[in-house]
Design a protein around this motif. Structure first.
Motif, PDB file in Angstrom:
ATOM      1  N   ARG A   1      10.507  38.551   9.761  1.00  0.00           N
ATOM      2  CA  ARG A   1      11.379  38.600  10.843  1.00  0.00           C
ATOM      3  C   ARG A   1      10.963  37.670  11.409  1.00  0.00           C
ATOM      4  O   ARG A   1      12.226  36.918  12.120  1.00  0.00           O
ATOM      5  N   SER A   2      10.117  37.419  11.864  1.00  0.00           N
ATOM      6  CA  SER A   2       9.634  35.980  12.247  1.00  0.00           C
ATOM      7  C   SER A   2      10.537  34.764  12.054  1.00  0.00           C
ATOM      8  O   SER A   2      10.720  33.963  12.975  1.00  0.00           O
ATOM      9  N   ARG A   3       9.933  34.419  10.449  1.00  0.00           N
ATOM     10  CA  ARG A   3      10.714  33.002   9.762  1.00  0.00           C
ATOM     11  C   ARG A   3      12.358  33.062  10.012  1.00  0.00           C
ATOM     12  O   ARG A   3      13.177  32.023  10.617  1.00  0.00           O
ATOM     13  N   VAL A   4      12.612  34.537  10.052  1.00  0.00           N
ATOM     14  CA  VAL A   4      14.319  34.027  10.135  1.00  0.00           C
ATOM     15  C   VAL A   4      14.352  34.344  11.926  1.00  0.00           C
ATOM     16  O   VAL A   4      15.488  33.204  11.866  1.00  0.00           O
ATOM     17  N   THR A   5      13.877  34.941  12.415  1.00  0.00           N
ATOM     18  CA  THR A   5      14.394  34.256  13.773  1.00  0.00           C
ATOM     19  C   THR A   5      14.147  32.720  13.848  1.00  0.00           C
ATOM     20  O   THR A   5      15.079  32.350  14.775  1.00  0.00           O
TER      21      THR A   5
ATOM     22  N   LEU B   1      14.233  30.185  12.256  1.00  0.00           N
ATOM     23  CA  LEU B   1      15.559  29.937  11.463  1.00  0.00           C
ATOM     24  C   LEU B   1      17.088  29.905  11.979  1.00  0.00           C
ATOM     25  O   LEU B   1      17.416  28.848  12.599  1.00  0.00           O
ATOM     26  N   LEU B   2      16.842  31.042  12.370  1.00  0.00           N
ATOM     27  CA  LEU B   2      18.414  30.582  13.341  1.00  0.00           C
ATOM     28  C   LEU B   2      18.230  30.570  14.945  1.00  0.00           C
ATOM     29  O   LEU B   2      19.514  30.058  14.927  1.00  0.00           O
ATOM     30  N   LEU B   3      16.958  30.523  15.180  1.00  0.00           N
ATOM     31  CA  LEU B   3      17.036  30.417  16.679  1.00  0.00           C
ATOM     32  C   LEU B   3      16.278  29.092  17.393  1.00  0.00           C
ATOM     33  O   LEU B   3      16.126  28.036  18.146  1.00  0.00           O
ATOM     34  N   LEU B   4      15.859  27.956  15.793  1.00  0.00           N
ATOM     35  CA  LEU B   4      15.632  26.735  15.268  1.00  0.00           C
ATOM     36  C   LEU B   4      14.352  26.328  16.736  1.00  0.00           C
ATOM     37  O   LEU B   4      13.934  25.542  17.240  1.00  0.00           O
ATOM     38  N   THR B   5      13.580  27.422  16.590  1.00  0.00           N
ATOM     39  CA  THR B   5      12.849  27.343  17.840  1.00  0.00           C
ATOM     40  C   THR B   5      11.573  26.660  17.098  1.00  0.00           C
ATOM     41  O   THR B   5      10.898  26.166  18.405  1.00  0.00           O
ATOM     42  N   PRO B   6      11.215  26.108  16.248  1.00  0.00           N
ATOM     43  CA  PRO B   6      10.027  25.038  16.025  1.00  0.00           C
ATOM     44  C   PRO B   6      10.856  23.460  16.701  1.00  0.00           C
ATOM     45  O   PRO B   6      10.654  22.172  16.982  1.00  0.00           O
ATOM     46  N   LEU B   7      12.184  23.436  16.784  1.00  0.00           N
ATOM     47  CA  LEU B   7      12.361  22.074  17.859  1.00  0.00           C
ATOM     48  C   LEU B   7      11.524  21.978  18.802  1.00  0.00           C
ATOM     49  O   LEU B   7      12.162  20.614  19.625  1.00  0.00           O
TER      50      LEU B   7
END
Length: 157
Positions: A2-6, A8-14
Motif C-alpha cells: 500500500r505504501s508503494r502505491v501511495t 507512486l500516486l503522490l510521487l512522494t520520492p520527489l
C-alpha cells in the motif's frame, strides 16, 4: 504494498528534490529580476523612461521610486540566486509587485496581471519557505547553530 502505491500516486520520492527545486526557482526568478532591471541601472535614458512610466500611473515621487524599485529588483535578483537574505528579499519583492499590480495592472485583464502577480507570490513563497538547503542563508544559520552549541556546551571557567 500500500505504501508503494501511495508513493507512486503522490510521487512522494520527489520530495527529496525539494531543495533543488527551490534553488532552481530562486535562480530563475533572480535571473529574471536582474534581466528586467539591469538596463535601467546602466542607462540613464532607460531610467528616465521608467520615471515617465511611473508618472503616467500617478506614482508618488517617481524620481525616487523608479531607482528604488529598480535597484531593489536587481539586489533581490542577486540575493535570490545566492540565497542571501532570502526571506527579507522575498517580502520586499512581494511588496514591490503587489504595488505594481495595484498601481499599473489593476485595469488590465488577468493575463496583464500575471507576470507581476507571479512575482508577488514568488516573493511570498521565498519569504515563507526560506531559501532551502542550497543557499548562503542556510550556511549562515548552520554556522550560527554550531557556534551557539559550542558556546552552550563549553565549560564555565
Amino acid at each position: 504494498m500500500r505504501s508503494r502505491v501511495t508513493d507512486l500516486l503522490l510521487l512522494t520520492p520527489l520530495a527529496q528534490l525539494g531543495d533543488l527545486g527551490l534553488f532552481l526557482l530562486r535562480c530563475v526568478t533572480g535571473a529574471f529580476l536582474i534581466y528586467q532591471s539591469h538596463d535601467n541601472i546602466i542607462s540613464a535614458a532607460r531610467m528616465d523612461e521608467f520615471v515617465k512610466f511611473l508618472v503616467q500611473f500617478n506614482f508618488w515621487a517617481p524620481e525616487l521610486m523608479a531607482p528604488l524599485s529598480v535597484w531593489w529588483q536587481f539586489i533581490a535578483g542577486i540575493g535570490f540566486i545566492i540565497g542571501l537574505l532570502t526571506r527579507w528579499l522575498g517580502l520586499i519583492t512581494a511588496f514591490n509587485f503587489i504595488v505594481a499590480v495595484w498601481m499599473v495592472h489593476w485595469s488590465q485583464d488577468f493575463a496583464g496581471w500575471w507576470p507581476a502577480l507571479i512575482l508577488a507570490f514568488l516573493g511570498l513563497l521565498f519569504a515563507t519557505l526560506g531559501p532551502g538547503r542550497y543557499a548562503l542563508d542556510s550556511w549562515i544559520a548552520k554556522r550560527a547553530r554550531h557556534d551557539r552549541d559550542r558556546t552552550e556546551t563549553a565549560p564555565a571557567w
